[in-house]
Design a protein around this motif. Structure first.
Motif, mmCIF file in Angstrom:
data_model
loop_
_atom_site.group_PDB
_atom_site.id
_atom_site.type_symbol
_atom_site.label_atom_id
_atom_site.label_comp_id
_atom_site.label_asym_id
_atom_site.label_seq_id
_atom_site.Cartn_x
_atom_site.Cartn_y
_atom_site.Cartn_z
ATOM 1 N N SER A 129 -101.936 17.615 7.496
ATOM 2 C CA SER A 129 -100.869 16.858 8.145
ATOM 3 C C SER A 129 -99.544 17.619 8.056
ATOM 4 C CB SER A 129 -100.777 15.456 7.531
ATOM 5 O OG SER A 129 -99.977 14.609 8.313
ATOM 6 N N ASP A 153 -106.382 17.906 9.826
ATOM 7 C CA ASP A 153 -105.762 16.709 10.413
ATOM 8 C C ASP A 153 -104.268 16.926 10.620
ATOM 9 O OD1 ASP A 153 -107.893 14.553 10.670
ATOM 10 O OD2 ASP A 153 -108.198 15.214 8.613
ATOM 11 N N ASP A 189 -103.939 4.266 8.546
ATOM 12 C CA ASP A 189 -104.244 5.477 9.300
ATOM 13 C C ASP A 189 -104.908 6.543 8.437
ATOM 14 O OD1 ASP A 189 -103.021 4.668 11.807
ATOM 15 O OD2 ASP A 189 -101.101 4.844 10.767
ATOM 16 N N THR A 192 -110.417 4.997 7.216
ATOM 17 C CA THR A 192 -111.024 4.109 8.197
ATOM 18 C C THR A 192 -111.093 2.690 7.643
ATOM 19 O OG1 THR A 192 -113.257 4.532 7.353
ATOM 20 C CG2 THR A 192 -112.454 5.981 9.116
ATOM 21 N N GLU A 246 -111.001 18.074 11.273
ATOM 22 C CA GLU A 246 -110.444 16.895 11.936
ATOM 23 C C GLU A 246 -111.316 15.672 11.675
ATOM 24 O OE1 GLU A 246 -108.234 14.348 14.185
ATOM 25 O OE2 GLU A 246 -107.685 16.453 13.952
ATOM 26 N N GLY A 247 -110.688 14.570 11.261
ATOM 27 C CA GLY A 247 -111.403 13.310 11.151
ATOM 28 C C GLY A 247 -111.579 12.699 12.532
ATOM 29 N N ASP A 250 -109.196 9.913 13.278
ATOM 30 C CA ASP A 250 -107.781 10.135 12.976
ATOM 31 C C ASP A 250 -106.934 9.600 14.126
ATOM 32 O OD1 ASP A 250 -105.274 11.011 12.253
ATOM 33 O OD2 ASP A 250 -105.839 13.109 11.986
ATOM 34 N N THR A 251 -106.070 8.634 13.825
ATOM 35 C CA THR A 251 -105.193 8.062 14.847
ATOM 36 C C THR A 251 -103.774 8.615 14.772
ATOM 37 O OG1 THR A 251 -104.721 6.197 13.362
ATOM 38 C CG2 THR A 251 -106.488 5.900 14.985
ATOM 39 N N TYR A 253 -102.998 12.167 14.274
ATOM 40 C CA TYR A 253 -103.126 13.351 15.125
ATOM 41 C C TYR A 253 -104.585 13.442 15.565
ATOM 42 C CZ TYR A 253 -98.597 14.387 13.052
ATOM 43 O OH TYR A 253 -97.294 14.306 12.640
ATOM 44 N N ALA A 277 -110.836 9.338 8.841
ATOM 45 C CA ALA A 277 -109.562 9.160 9.533
ATOM 46 C C ALA A 277 -108.620 10.306 9.157
ATOM 47 C CB ALA A 277 -108.973 7.793 9.187
ATOM 48 N N HIS A 278 -107.332 10.017 8.971
ATOM 49 C CA HIS A 278 -106.337 11.070 8.784
ATOM 50 C C HIS A 278 -106.516 11.820 7.458
ATOM 51 C CE1 HIS A 278 -102.707 13.172 9.776
ATOM 52 N NE2 HIS A 278 -102.043 12.713 8.734
ATOM 53 N N ALA A 280 -109.185 12.856 6.012
ATOM 54 C CA ALA A 280 -110.597 13.256 6.011
ATOM 55 C C ALA A 280 -110.950 14.107 4.803
ATOM 56 C CB ALA A 280 -110.927 14.014 7.300
#
Length: 302
Positions: A129, A153, A189, A192, A246-247, A250-251, A253, A277-278, A280
């Motif tokens: 991130s 992510d 975020d 999950t 990447e998850g 992921d909401t 990014y 998700a983010h 991961a």
């Protein structure tokens, strides 16, 4: 309400417990686990170093700490890597002077200075991130320090107007209600829904990390994310082996951004992890560890 010093003591105990647990059962000393502090650019920076071998420096996202990688250090160290995680200034157990709570340039300079003090001329450098823009900034200034690059992510695009206002809102909320107020906003975020319901300890763990940050760090990090430069041009200059994790869920990014990075970094590899998700790297740590090790072996990064 606990003071910042009490929260830091709590996290120190948590870190010690995690390291002790990880090194229990006859493996004590095998991976050379050590945590400590270094004075860097006016900040008092906390780090954890586990293992011996090819250095791998992992940079956490906003507003977390190096403990985000608590499920990765031992597994990667066991495969022959020296895994180093740091707490950016003002996060986790690191502190920062009021004159410089943090900026993109400062975070990058801190990481490079930590490498210097830990006798790491070159490393595989990974960023989750906010750690991604920091890694890009490091690469723009010192590409010779990279053996490889891991993007987790994260995103190369500058923040849109909507995203800029989201981060400004985070800064305002931290200022008004304290770092702990950001946890509910972020956890939905980071993990999950399935994980939040069925593995509540995971949510508690990340929540406790979020609470460790100082208000100044929360504001500084939010500003970094809101004002980050466009790193798309940087992608085309990257010549070291690059892995993108990447998850799928992921909401923050979403996968489309990772696909764009993969398309712009020559020879890079994209691994999408289902059910993540983010965060991961934490939520599906085994899958992330396997992706990192498979990629590193394929490039002889040992």
């Amino acid at each position: 309400m606990f003071s910042r010093s009490q929260r830091l003591l709590s996290l120190a105990a948590l870190t010690t417990a995690l390291l002790g647990s990880a090194l229990a059962g006859g493996s004590t000393g095998t991976y050379g686990a050590h945590d400590g502090f270094l004075n860097v650019n006016g900040a008092h920076m906390h780090y954890v170093s586990v293992g011996q071998g090819t250095p791998m420096l992992l940079l956490h996202g906003y507003p977390l700490s190096g403990e985000l990688f608590s499920r990765n250090r031992q597994a990667l160290a066991a495969a022959g890597y020296r895994v180093i995680t740091i707490d950016h200034r003002g996060y986790g157990q690191s502190t920062a002077p009021a004159s410089d709570p943090g900026s993109l340039q400062t975070y990058a300079q801190d990481a490079l200075a930590m490498m210097d003090q830990l006798n790491v001329p070159r490393a595989i450098i990974g960023g989750m991130s906010m750690g991604g823009p920091i890694a890009f900034e490091m690469y723009r200034g010192a590409p010779q320090r990279f053996l490889g690059l891991i993007l987790i992510d994260t995103i190369a695009n500058p923040a849109s107007i909507v995203e800029q206002n989201l981060w400004k809102g985070m800064a305002q909320k931290a200022s008004a209600f304290g770092p702990q107020s950001l946890a509910p906003e972020l956890l939905k975020d980071m993990l999950t829904g399935q994980t939040r319901v069925n593995r509540m300890a995971d949510a508690t763990f990340l929540t406790n990390i979020v609470k460790q940050a100082s208000v100044a760090a929360d504001v500084a990090g939010a500003n970094v994310l809101a004002t980050r430069p466009d790193s798309i041009p940087t992608l085309k200059t990257i010549t070291v082996p690059t892995l993108i994790i990447e998850g799928l869920e992921d909401t923050v990014y979403p996968p489309e951004f990772s696909l764009k990075m993969q398309q712009n970094i020559p020879g890079s590899k994209l691994v999408v992890i289902p059910g993540a998700a983010h965060a991961a790297i934490f939520e599906k740590a085994s899958a992330a560890n396997a992706a990192i090790l498979n990629w590193a072996r394929s490039h002889n990064l040992r």
